[in-house]
Motif scaffolding. Structure first.
Motif, PDB file in Angstrom:
ATOM      1  N   GLN A   1     -15.141  19.349 -22.594  1.00 27.33           N
ATOM      2  CA  GLN A   1     -14.663  18.290 -22.983  1.00 27.33           C
ATOM      3  C   GLN A   1     -13.600  17.785 -22.104  1.00 27.33           C
ATOM      4  N   GLN A   2     -12.912  18.609 -21.207  1.00 25.52           N
ATOM      5  CA  GLN A   2     -12.073  18.100 -20.212  1.00 25.52           C
ATOM      6  C   GLN A   2     -13.124  17.584 -18.895  1.00 25.52           C
ATOM      7  N   ASN A   3     -14.198  18.509 -18.510  1.00 25.71           N
ATOM      8  CA  ASN A   3     -15.023  17.902 -17.518  1.00 25.71           C
ATOM      9  C   ASN A   3     -15.772  16.347 -18.132  1.00 25.71           C
ATOM     10  N   TRP A   4     -15.942  16.320 -19.393  1.00 27.30           N
ATOM     11  CA  TRP A   4     -16.096  14.975 -19.793  1.00 27.30           C
ATOM     12  C   TRP A   4     -15.488  13.785 -19.638  1.00 27.30           C
ATOM     13  N   LYS A   5     -14.124  14.252 -20.033  1.00 29.12           N
ATOM     14  CA  LYS A   5     -13.130  13.278 -19.516  1.00 29.12           C
ATOM     15  C   LYS A   5     -12.849  12.970 -18.313  1.00 29.12           C
ATOM     16  N   GLN A   6     -12.907  13.760 -17.606  1.00 25.24           N
ATOM     17  CA  GLN A   6     -12.773  13.701 -16.049  1.00 25.24           C
ATOM     18  C   GLN A   6     -13.782  12.836 -15.486  1.00 25.24           C
ATOM     19  N   ALA A   7     -15.159  12.951 -15.847  1.00 25.11           N
ATOM     20  CA  ALA A   7     -16.149  12.264 -15.518  1.00 25.11           C
ATOM     21  C   ALA A   7     -16.077  10.586 -15.872  1.00 25.11           C
ATOM     22  N   LYS A   8     -15.923  10.706 -17.259  1.00 27.87           N
ATOM     23  CA  LYS A   8     -15.537   9.099 -17.754  1.00 27.87           C
ATOM     24  C   LYS A   8     -14.588   8.461 -17.201  1.00 27.87           C
ATOM     25  N   GLN A   9     -13.395   9.067 -16.815  1.00 28.22           N
ATOM     26  CA  GLN A   9     -12.341   8.428 -15.911  1.00 28.22           C
ATOM     27  C   GLN A   9     -12.684   8.009 -14.681  1.00 28.22           C
ATOM     28  N   ARG A  10     -13.465   8.966 -14.025  1.00 32.74           N
ATOM     29  CA  ARG A  10     -14.059   8.359 -12.629  1.00 32.74           C
ATOM     30  C   ARG A  10     -15.054   7.166 -12.618  1.00 32.74           C
ATOM     31  N   GLU A  11     -15.544   6.927 -13.894  1.00 35.24           N
ATOM     32  CA  GLU A  11     -16.653   5.828 -14.072  1.00 35.24           C
ATOM     33  C   GLU A  11     -15.842   4.601 -14.471  1.00 35.24           C
ATOM     34  N   ARG A  12     -14.725   4.676 -15.141  1.00 32.65           N
ATOM     35  CA  ARG A  12     -14.087   3.506 -15.488  1.00 32.65           C
ATOM     36  C   ARG A  12     -13.179   2.977 -14.384  1.00 32.65           C
ATOM     37  N   PRO A  13     -13.239   1.769 -14.245  1.00 29.75           N
ATOM     38  CA  PRO A  13     -12.263   1.031 -13.479  1.00 29.75           C
ATOM     39  C   PRO A  13     -10.734   1.258 -13.876  1.00 29.75           C
ATOM     40  N   VAL A  14      -9.845   1.691 -12.933  1.00 30.32           N
ATOM     41  CA  VAL A  14      -8.543   1.698 -13.399  1.00 30.32           C
ATOM     42  C   VAL A  14      -7.710   0.479 -12.751  1.00 30.32           C
ATOM     43  N   ARG A  15      -7.074  -0.050 -13.633  1.00 31.82           N
ATOM     44  CA  ARG A  15      -6.143  -1.377 -13.358  1.00 31.82           C
ATOM     45  C   ARG A  15      -5.191  -1.369 -14.374  1.00 31.82           C
ATOM     46  N   LEU A  16      -4.075  -2.227 -13.994  1.00 30.47           N
ATOM     47  CA  LEU A  16      -3.022  -2.387 -14.731  1.00 30.47           C
ATOM     48  C   LEU A  16      -3.035  -3.921 -15.544  1.00 30.47           C
ATOM     49  N   LEU A  17      -2.506  -3.742 -16.636  1.00 35.75           N
ATOM     50  CA  LEU A  17      -2.521  -4.789 -17.403  1.00 35.75           C
ATOM     51  C   LEU A  17      -1.041  -5.083 -17.877  1.00 35.75           C
ATOM     52  N   PHE A  18      -0.701  -6.431 -18.002  1.00 39.17           N
ATOM     53  CA  PHE A  18       0.631  -6.787 -18.355  1.00 39.17           C
ATOM     54  C   PHE A  18       0.893  -7.606 -19.633  1.00 39.17           C
ATOM     55  N   GLU A  19       1.214  -7.275 -20.486  1.00 38.44           N
ATOM     56  CA  GLU A  19       1.382  -8.030 -21.756  1.00 38.44           C
ATOM     57  C   GLU A  19       2.749  -8.390 -21.886  1.00 38.44           C
ATOM     58  N   ILE A  20       3.141  -9.747 -22.370  1.00 42.28           N
ATOM     59  CA  ILE A  20       4.360 -10.205 -22.866  1.00 42.28           C
ATOM     60  C   ILE A  20       4.433 -10.427 -24.243  1.00 42.28           C
ATOM     61  N   PRO A  21       4.521  -9.592 -25.187  1.00 39.51           N
ATOM     62  CA  PRO A  21       4.249  -9.650 -26.535  1.00 39.51           C
ATOM     63  C   PRO A  21       5.528 -10.342 -27.119  1.00 39.51           C
ATOM     64  N   SER A  22       6.683 -10.410 -26.724  1.00 37.12           N
ATOM     65  CA  SER A  22       7.696 -10.999 -27.525  1.00 37.12           C
ATOM     66  C   SER A  22       8.729 -11.272 -26.424  1.00 37.12           C
ATOM     67  N   SER A  23       9.816 -12.150 -27.167  1.00 36.27           N
ATOM     68  CA  SER A  23      11.076 -12.761 -26.152  1.00 36.27           C
ATOM     69  C   SER A  23      12.067 -12.882 -27.262  1.00 36.27           C
ATOM     70  N   ARG A  24      13.176 -12.728 -26.732  1.00 36.52           N
ATOM     71  CA  ARG A  24      14.394 -13.138 -27.364  1.00 36.52           C
ATOM     72  C   ARG A  24      15.464 -14.042 -26.802  1.00 36.52           C
ATOM     73  N   VAL A  25      16.350 -14.405 -27.403  1.00 33.88           N
ATOM     74  CA  VAL A  25      17.346 -15.393 -27.103  1.00 33.88           C
ATOM     75  C   VAL A  25      18.740 -14.656 -26.901  1.00 33.88           C
ATOM     76  N   VAL A  26      19.471 -14.660 -25.705  1.00 29.89           N
ATOM     77  CA  VAL A  26      20.401 -13.663 -25.637  1.00 29.89           C
ATOM     78  C   VAL A  26      21.521 -14.673 -25.386  1.00 29.89           C
ATOM     79  N   GLU A  27      22.567 -14.610 -26.470  1.00 29.68           N
ATOM     80  CA  GLU A  27      23.816 -15.573 -26.189  1.00 29.68           C
ATOM     81  C   GLU A  27      25.117 -14.847 -25.917  1.00 29.68           C
ATOM     82  N   GLN A  28      25.664 -15.183 -24.830  1.00 33.60           N
ATOM     83  CA  GLN A  28      26.930 -14.464 -24.201  1.00 33.60           C
ATOM     84  C   GLN A  28      27.771 -15.833 -24.277  1.00 33.60           C
ATOM     85  N   PRO A  29      29.318 -15.545 -24.142  1.00 33.91           N
ATOM     86  CA  PRO A  29      30.357 -16.604 -24.137  1.00 33.91           C
ATOM     87  C   PRO A  29      29.858 -17.597 -23.366  1.00 33.91           C
ATOM     88  N   LEU A  30      29.618 -17.413 -21.935  1.00 30.70           N
ATOM     89  CA  LEU A  30      29.343 -18.201 -21.005  1.00 30.70           C
ATOM     90  C   LEU A  30      27.824 -18.633 -20.500  1.00 30.70           C
TER      91      LEU A  30
END
Length: 289
Positions: A33-62
């Protein structure tokens, strides 16, 4: 060397039994199983994804502003952890200006969403901006010079690093450690595209926090992780301080430290006073002053 995310020319990369690996008949189910995972990992392109799923409003005195949650995901690997930070539009704007100063021509087709001058806090406008900023990060990452730039990694980590070091200097090690572990997770996701010394300051700070929180095992293992890139790239001030910490903790934990002690002695004798005698804590604290 192939860039992360691109295929290798080595035919063994697609064959988990190539390269002198044991035959399937001699492997346990878990090893298969470990060898299979390593082999699959080599075959799949590794990249980063960036999600911005939420936001919030910050209120301060000024001040009143919107912060966006940015989730960093490393796809194409078995790293399923999702780690997030929050940034304002002004943070994106500073990043863009810095990148333009360094990579003006390469960013001709990458534009930052414009600042909203009216109805800034309208939910629909905020949602549109959230999606536009998510697309902006994806375009930045698709630009090779940007994803390899220190400016890109600093955008996701610098604020938390500085906050953590303020807490560390104040002796608030638990709160500092929480921020530093978030920084470390992001940096580890960025490592395929960043210099391998990226995590050294963070690992060193984490080791200091664990040591001062009286968790010597965690401190020792963290310092051990920082040492290989420090040795490889000749970071002398970190190397001496890390070795000193490892020797001290090693004696405390009953670990064999003779080789580490010899390395530290040889380093200090060989550099004729050029090696700092600062403790790792002093090195860490001075990093962000």
């Amino acid at each position: 060397m192939a860039e992360p995310g691109r295929g290798s020319d080595d035919p063994n990369d697609s064959d988990p039994t190539a390269g002198g690996m044991p035959s399937c008949s001699s492997l346990t189910t878990r090893e298969l199983q470990q060898n299979w995972k390593q082999a699959k990992q080599r075959e799949r392109p590794v990249r980063l994804l960036f999600e911005i799923p939420s936001s919030r409003v910050v209120e301060q005195p000024l001040d009143k502003h919107v912060v966006f949650q940015i989730v960093v995901i490393r796809s194409g690997s078995f790293d399923s952890r999702r780690v997030s930070v929050e940034r304002r539009y002004s943070d994106f704007l500073r990043l863009h200006h810095k990148l333009l100063q360094e990579f003006d021509e390469e960013l001709e087709d990458v534009s930052l969403p414009r600042k909203i001058l009216t109805r800034n806090f309208n939910p629909e406008k905020i949602s549109q901006r959230r999606l536009a900023l998510q697309d902006y990060l994806a375009k930045l990452f698709s630009t090779r010079c940007v994803r390899h730039s220190a400016l890109f990694s600093e955008f996701f980590t610098e604020q938390e690093q500085k906050q953590a070091h303020v807490l560390l200097r104040a002796g608030q090690f638990k709160a500092a450690l929480e921020l530093l572990l978030t920084v470390l997770e992001i940096q580890e996701k960025l490592l395929p595209w960043q210099n391998s010394t990226l995590t050294v300051p963070t690992l060193s700070a984490v080791a200091v926090c664990y040591r001062d929180l009286d968790e010597p095992e965690q401190a020792f293992s963290t310092a051990q992780r920082a040492l290989p890139p420090v040795r490889r790239y000749g970071l002398k001030h970190y190397r001496a301080a890390l070795l000193e910490l490892l020797v001290d903790l090693g004696y405390q934990l009953g670990r064999p430290v003779a080789q580490l002690q010899d390395e530290l002695t040889a380093l200090r004798n060989g550099e004729r006073g050029e090696v700092s005698f600062q403790s790792l804590k002093e090195v860490v604290i001075h990093k962000f002053i």
